[in-house]
Design an enzyme around this catalytic site. Structure first.
Site, PDB file in Angstrom:
ATOM      1  N   ALA A   1      69.928  24.807  37.546  1.00  0.00           N
ATOM      2  CA  ALA A   1      70.055  25.083  36.114  1.00  0.00           C
ATOM      3  C   ALA A   1      70.988  24.068  35.455  1.00  0.00           C
ATOM      4  CB  ALA A   1      70.567  26.501  35.898  1.00  0.00           C
TER       5      ALA A   1
ATOM      6  N   GLN B   1      75.271  30.683  39.912  1.00  0.00           N
ATOM      7  CA  GLN B   1      75.869  29.356  40.072  1.00  0.00           C
ATOM      8  C   GLN B   1      74.800  28.321  40.433  1.00  0.00           C
ATOM      9  OE1 GLN B   1      78.797  27.908  39.581  1.00  0.00           O
ATOM     10  NE2 GLN B   1      79.750  29.761  38.780  1.00  0.00           N
ATOM     11  N   SER B   2      73.670  28.399  39.757  1.00  0.00           N
ATOM     12  CA  SER B   2      72.538  27.527  40.064  1.00  0.00           C
ATOM     13  C   SER B   2      72.843  26.057  39.786  1.00  0.00           C
ATOM     14  CB  SER B   2      71.326  27.958  39.233  1.00  0.00           C
ATOM     15  OG  SER B   2      70.287  27.011  39.330  1.00  0.00           O
ATOM     16  N   ASN B   3      72.781  25.241  40.842  1.00  0.00           N
ATOM     17  CA  ASN B   3      72.875  23.788  40.660  1.00  0.00           C
ATOM     18  C   ASN B   3      71.679  23.261  39.881  1.00  0.00           C
ATOM     19  OD1 ASN B   3      75.279  23.335  42.402  1.00  0.00           O
ATOM     20  ND2 ASN B   3      73.901  24.052  44.008  1.00  0.00           N
TER      21      ASN B   3
END
Length: 335
Positions: free
Chosen positions: A86, A82-84
């Site tokens: 990315a 859930q990378s912000n």
């Protein structure tokens, strides 16, 4: 060193965000935490504009400028599921007419939610790396970049979290911006993942004025921040006093691990929402606010100290986290 001087040290910025981000007083939350009502401000770096906002936009303005200068056609970056970062790299690529590939730790879910859903909307390609540590994720990024290069793409690798000496310059800017907005504050509290946000703030403000709260994203957050400060010093972006001074970095809020909600973070989520209508995320900002509360309880921050809480964003990730199924966060209903 002023913000304009820091900008001269590296590539020109590309315009991706909306500046300056606002600073808001939070009197009810202050009193809930144990501060005097007039002693808490929230720096709204969740309102940076691009791709649902967040702190990575400041870093990407510098990192993408370097990519454009290098003639890149594709940005490759990495992060958690859930990378912000990315998500915002994908948005920056769209703004600049580039492709984006995100190499993410973990396995592909049956249904994309939160940041993953937005990455799909933004047209990013996702490569799943499986269960890997930091080194394993870096190795997979290298392989993906090599494959893309062989296929004819000109690849720019954007580091994990945008945290390099180039990316951290975005938070040198933020430190000077914040100093102009709240000139008498004594401490800014910030969540720490890949380290670039804290490093940039320390480079601008000095170590005594920055309290980092480790969210558990990397094995050694202290080392990451220190290494970035060394690089910023080598580039002339900070003084030796700021590089050599002791860092204030709490490690007591990680809990069971990165992305795993603690009871303190759950309380912080509820407090920020119900006191001020501010929505935090469970991975970074909720743990950072819990860390501020712990610092007040132990006395390392006094109740009358003017304090800034840096809201680094992350709202889309909330919708990919099981916190929304937590009974304590459910609305009261009347039958």
């Amino acid at each position: 060193m002023g913000a304009a001087q820091a900008e001269d040290l590296g590539p020109a910025r590309v315009s991706l965000g909306t500046w300056p981000t606002p600073v808001e007083r939070a009197p009810r939350l202050a009193e809930r935490l144990g501060l005097a009502a007039g002693c808490l401000w929230i720096k709204r770096d969740d309102l940076t504009g691009l791709g649902a906002g967040g702190n990575k936009v400041r870093k990407l303005e510098y990192l993408c400028a370097a990519a454009v200068e290098n003639g890149a056609t594709t940005l490759v970056t990495s992060g958690g599921a859930q990378s912000n970062h990315a998500r915002l790299t994908a948005a920056a690529a769209c703004r600049l007419g580039l492709r984006c590939v995100a190499v993410l730790a973990g396995q592909r879910p049956e249904v994309p939610t939160g940041n993953l859903a937005l990455e799909g909307l933004l047209g990013a390609r996702v490569v799943w790396a499986g269960k890997v540590d930091d080194d394993g994720l870096d190795e997979r990024v290298e392989t993906v970049a090599e494959d893309l290069t062989r296929s004819g793409q000109r690849v720019e690798v954007i580091p994990l979290g945008g945290s390099s000496a180039i990316g951290a310059r975005g938070y040198v800017d933020c430190g000077h911006e914040l100093d102009a907005q709240v000139p008498d504050f004594t401490r800014v509290v910030v969540g720490v993942g890949s380290g670039g946000t804290m490093a940039g703030l320390v480079a601008a403000l000095g170590p005594e004025r920055v309290l980092g709260v480790d969210a558990g994203a990397t094995a050694d957050a202290h080392r990451r921040v220190r290494d970035l400060l060394d690089q910023l010093f080598a580039a002339g972006a900070t003084s030796s006093a700021y590089t050599d001074g002791p860092l204030h970095l709490r490690g007591d809020q990680v809990g069971a691990g990165y992305g795993i909600l603690t009871s303190g973070a759950r309380t912080a989520l509820i407090d920020a929402a119900q006191c001020e209508g501010i929505i935090l995320d469970p991975v970074y900002t909720a743990k950072a606010l819990s860390g501020l509360g712990a610092a007040l309880r132990e006395g390392s921050i006094g109740p009358d100290e003017p304090t800034v809480f840096l809201h680094s964003g992350g709202l889309p990730g909330l919708f990919g986290h099981d916190v929304l199924r937590d009974p304590q966060c459910a609305p009261e209903t009347v039958e």
